[in-house]
Design an enzyme around this catalytic site. Structure first.
Site, PDB file in Angstrom:
ATOM      1  N   LYS A  73      -2.382   6.450  -7.821  1.00  0.00           N
ATOM      2  CA  LYS A  73      -2.880   5.175  -7.318  1.00  0.00           C
ATOM      3  C   LYS A  73      -3.821   5.514  -6.162  1.00  0.00           C
ATOM      4  CE  LYS A  73      -2.859   0.691  -6.156  1.00  0.00           C
ATOM      5  NZ  LYS A  73      -1.612   0.022  -5.767  1.00  0.00           N
ATOM      6  N   VAL A  74      -5.080   5.112  -6.303  1.00  0.00           N
ATOM      7  CA  VAL A  74      -6.084   5.448  -5.296  1.00  0.00           C
ATOM      8  C   VAL A  74      -6.897   4.200  -4.952  1.00  0.00           C
ATOM      9  CG1 VAL A  74      -6.282   7.845  -6.072  1.00  0.00           C
ATOM     10  CG2 VAL A  74      -7.831   6.098  -7.019  1.00  0.00           C
ATOM     11  N   SER A  75      -7.746   4.338  -3.966  1.00  0.00           N
ATOM     12  CA  SER A  75      -8.693   3.284  -3.637  1.00  0.00           C
ATOM     13  C   SER A  75      -9.839   3.289  -4.649  1.00  0.00           C
ATOM     14  CB  SER A  75      -9.279   3.518  -2.241  1.00  0.00           C
ATOM     15  OG  SER A  75      -8.283   3.516  -1.254  1.00  0.00           O
ATOM     16  N   THR A 125     -10.892   1.353  -0.156  1.00  0.00           N
ATOM     17  CA  THR A 125     -11.698   0.180  -0.486  1.00  0.00           C
ATOM     18  C   THR A 125     -11.783  -0.737   0.722  1.00  0.00           C
ATOM     19  OG1 THR A 125     -10.804   0.346  -2.726  1.00  0.00           O
ATOM     20  CG2 THR A 125     -12.052  -1.632  -2.186  1.00  0.00           C
ATOM     21  N   ALA A 126     -10.696  -0.841   1.475  1.00  0.00           N
ATOM     22  CA  ALA A 126     -10.690  -1.680   2.676  1.00  0.00           C
ATOM     23  C   ALA A 126     -11.812  -1.257   3.615  1.00  0.00           C
ATOM     24  CB  ALA A 126      -9.332  -1.580   3.376  1.00  0.00           C
ATOM     25  N   HIS A 169      -2.210  -4.787   2.589  1.00  0.00           N
ATOM     26  CA  HIS A 169      -0.844  -5.035   2.138  1.00  0.00           C
ATOM     27  C   HIS A 169      -0.184  -6.204   2.874  1.00  0.00           C
ATOM     28  CE1 HIS A 169      -1.465  -1.549  -0.235  1.00  0.00           C
ATOM     29  NE2 HIS A 169      -1.179  -0.655   0.680  1.00  0.00           N
TER      30      HIS A 169
END
Length: 298
Positions: A73-75, A125-126, A169
């Site tokens: 699980k990655v950006s 991504t943030a 989150h």
């Protein structure tokens, strides 16, 4: 008398299972543990065994860049650096609406020009959404960027160690408990300017696994998601065990926000959002350009 041969057989069996297991890393956050609970606990029929590593997004992004594990699980923001070795799976990730990262400060209306900002990962991504926003809203440019694990960002802002924090989150639901203010919503800015859902976290798998195996993995993830939706109480112990003492109600809000129709399948809007993010970021010189077919799934 100890049966050493039986012990040896058991050890060999355990070793074989470990060798055959796919190595996967995702965060301990409720949306990830909810999605992967059925698979991790052998409840998806015919699914390969997995060896799970829990890690924050900055660590999994680095693992992907080094090609360390089979599934991660990655950006979405890290894709331009890893798509040669990994393929984007069309399910299991986090996209949505009204779920974007927030910029938090101790006081409202702060001018971020020259200020120190904590972010969860420079490849997240943030942070990419933040840079696109800041290019328009903070023409003088922010100051120092500090990378912190996401659960340390709000305390750092509260305690004055940094001027602002970019949070993800469940912080959407808890930042007021720290006496903080939301200066800006990166997701709101993205949705207003593009009309697309917010692409946050992606599931990627090594291309070397082969097209047939990759298609199987996508079906396994979809089955794991559907089982979680059909019987959410089954995943609850796994979710709460890894949610860092999070209030169960907040965990439920977290899952409700980040596990949605895009988790089961990216679909046309999901792929458009990912392409839009990477194209826009490349045009700004923030990431390398991604080839036209690089996001295609086998």
């Amino acid at each position: 008398m100890t049966d050493h041969s039986a012990d040896a057989d058991h050890s060999a069996e355990q070793s074989l299972r470990t060798e055959q297991s796919l190595r996967i890393a995702f965060s301990p956050c409720p949306n990830d543990t909810f999605v992967f609970d059925a698979w991790a606990h052998g409840r998806v029929q015919g699914a390969p065994a997995i060896d799970v590593t829990f890690a924050d997004i900055d660590l999994t992004n680095g693992m992907a860049e080094r090609g360390e594990l089979d599934i991660l699980k990655v950006s979405y923001a890290v894709l331009p650096w890893v798509l040669e070795e990994y393929t984007l799976l069309p399910c299991g990730g986090a996209l949505g609406r009204g779920c974007g990262p927030l910029v938090l400060t101790r006081e409202s209306g702060v001018d971020l020009t020259g200020k120190t900002v904590a972010v969860p990962s420079e490849r997240s991504t943030a942070y990419l959404l933040f840079r696109l926003w800041a290019a328009e809203v903070v023409p003088g440019g922010v100051g120092e960027i500090v990378v912190l694990p996401f659960h340390e960002i709000m305390p750092a802002v509260r305690d004055g160690k940094v001027d602002a924090g970019l949070v993800i989150h469940e912080a959407r639901f808890t930042y007021q408990e720290y006496g903080l203010h939301s200066l800006a919503d990166m997701g709101e800015h993205w949705e207003t300017t593009t009309g697309l859902p917010i692409p946050l976290g992606a599931i990627i798998a090594k291309r070397s696994l082969g097209e047939e195996r990759l298609r199987e993995l996508a079906q396994v993830i979809r089955s794991s998601v559907r089982q979680a939706w059909d019987a959410p109480e089954v995943s609850r112990p796994y979710v709460l065990a890894h949610s860092q003492e999070m209030d169960p109600a907040v965990a439920d809000q977290h899952i409700g926000l980040y596990v949605n129709e895009f988790t089961a399948d990216l679909g046309e809007d999901g792929y458009a959002a990912v392409r839009g993010l990477l194209t826009r970021a490349a045009a700004e010189g923030l990431v390398p350009a991604v080839g036209a077919g690089a996001l295609s799934f086998p």
